[in-house]
Scaffold this motif. Sequence first.
Motif, PDB file in Angstrom:
ATOM      1  N   ALA A 293      32.632  31.736  23.418  1.00 34.01           N
ATOM      2  CA  ALA A 293      31.522  32.155  22.413  1.00 34.01           C
ATOM      3  C   ALA A 293      30.240  31.337  23.292  1.00 34.01           C
ATOM      4  O   ALA A 293      30.493  30.147  23.114  1.00 34.01           O
ATOM      5  N   GLU A 294      28.631  32.388  22.985  1.00 34.11           N
ATOM      6  CA  GLU A 294      27.392  31.402  23.599  1.00 34.11           C
ATOM      7  C   GLU A 294      27.189  30.459  22.631  1.00 34.11           C
ATOM      8  O   GLU A 294      26.907  29.023  22.845  1.00 34.11           O
ATOM      9  N   GLY A 295      27.713  30.592  21.188  1.00 30.93           N
ATOM     10  CA  GLY A 295      26.848  29.232  19.820  1.00 30.93           C
ATOM     11  C   GLY A 295      28.141  28.105  20.559  1.00 30.93           C
ATOM     12  O   GLY A 295      27.109  27.256  19.009  1.00 30.93           O
ATOM     13  N   VAL A 296      28.434  28.048  20.855  1.00 28.71           N
ATOM     14  CA  VAL A 296      29.586  26.948  21.193  1.00 28.71           C
ATOM     15  C   VAL A 296      28.744  26.052  22.671  1.00 28.71           C
ATOM     16  O   VAL A 296      28.846  25.195  22.275  1.00 28.71           O
ATOM     17  N   GLY A 297      28.098  26.906  23.412  1.00 30.30           N
ATOM     18  CA  GLY A 297      27.243  26.111  24.734  1.00 30.30           C
ATOM     19  C   GLY A 297      28.415  26.419  25.811  1.00 30.30           C
ATOM     20  O   GLY A 297      28.426  27.573  25.599  1.00 30.30           O
ATOM     21  N   SER A 298      27.800  26.357  26.255  1.00 29.79           N
ATOM     22  CA  SER A 298      27.885  26.877  28.018  1.00 29.79           C
ATOM     23  C   SER A 298      29.303  26.283  28.135  1.00 29.79           C
ATOM     24  O   SER A 298      29.720  25.966  28.349  1.00 29.79           O
ATOM     25  N   ALA A 299      30.228  27.799  29.116  1.00 30.71           N
ATOM     26  CA  ALA A 299      31.335  27.818  29.926  1.00 30.71           C
ATOM     27  C   ALA A 299      31.095  27.175  31.119  1.00 30.71           C
ATOM     28  O   ALA A 299      32.653  26.256  31.154  1.00 30.71           O
ATOM     29  N   HIS A 300      30.386  26.785  31.504  1.00 30.90           N
ATOM     30  CA  HIS A 300      30.024  25.748  32.776  1.00 30.90           C
ATOM     31  C   HIS A 300      30.461  24.499  31.721  1.00 30.90           C
ATOM     32  O   HIS A 300      30.791  23.189  32.692  1.00 30.90           O
ATOM     33  N   THR A 301      29.827  23.783  31.038  1.00 36.95           N
ATOM     34  CA  THR A 301      30.313  22.833  29.928  1.00 36.95           C
ATOM     35  C   THR A 301      31.441  22.494  30.087  1.00 36.95           C
ATOM     36  O   THR A 301      31.673  21.217  30.342  1.00 36.95           O
ATOM     37  N   VAL A 302      31.839  23.206  29.299  1.00 38.31           N
ATOM     38  CA  VAL A 302      33.479  23.976  28.502  1.00 38.31           C
ATOM     39  C   VAL A 302      33.958  23.271  30.023  1.00 38.31           C
ATOM     40  O   VAL A 302      35.388  21.964  30.487  1.00 38.31           O
TER      41      VAL A 302
END
Length: 320
Positions: A222-231
């Motif tokens: 979910a975008e509220g968690v942060g960027s998927a790139h960072t994950v």
Amino acid sequence: MKKIAILTSGGDAPGMNAAVRAAGKFALNTDLEVYGIKRGYLGMLNDEIFKISSQDLGGIIDRGGTSLLTARCPEFKDPKIRAIAAENLKKRGIDGLIVIGGDGSFHGADLLSKEHGIKVIGIPGTIDNDIAGTDYTIGFDTCLNTILDAIQKVRDTATSHERTILIEVMGRNAGDLALYASMAGGGDGILIPEQDNPIEVLAYQIQQRRRRGKLHDIILVAEGVGSAHTVAEELKKKVHTDVRIVVLGHVQRGGTPSGFDRVLGTKMGAKAVQLLLEEKGCLMIGIEGNQIVTHPIEYAWEGQRRNHMEDYELTQVLSK
């Protein structure tokens, strides 16, 4: 109540046109004079207000987006600006307003009502499903099905190349899209803002699946968690797997509205007019337990959203 106006505000959502159509047709059939406002509050400020006829409402129920157009209007936070916008309604004798949008749009409606005596009814239209007082918002179901279609296509590549693919979806600060896309799409993990999402746990789950012989993963972020790139960068440090990222972006907003969103928009649009005919205002409409309900409009941001903990736990179990 003799004259009402309808506007759509904030991000567009499939099914908004169904709500506009139902509200307009219901009002016209009860001898109300109906006005449309183009570009939301910005159009109200710029006097982009026009009289709606039955012809204007034809052929829009199956169209995505909003036929009334929408725009951001940060200057509407200024009381002086709101006074100008309100005057554009009052000079036409408009004393009822239907606002289709999210909680930010409802805030503007609430202020118009309290400061200028305009009766307002809010209809929740947003793909994010992030408004208290309703189980579903208009546009959520269509968006969810768009994500599911993407998951099906991405899984083919993930399987063929033995990859872990992170799919970043919208939702602002709500994780409903990621949660239910994972549940309905057979996802292998979810990261949502309502729950702690330790990368260590996700990495462990991937390692366990590899030991059982599964060679690919679909993870919903979910975008509220942060960027998927960072994950992805954090995940690569903890588990040896080929990671790819898919950011669906604004493709999630568009498309022909689902049957569910058309029916929901239709019911809510008609209900909004009924409330105005009863001289009621400062209310929002919702659906709870498959029944159309109303709440004070401030409940949209002050109320408690439905707890999805059981659904989250179920999804986590099924993703192992």
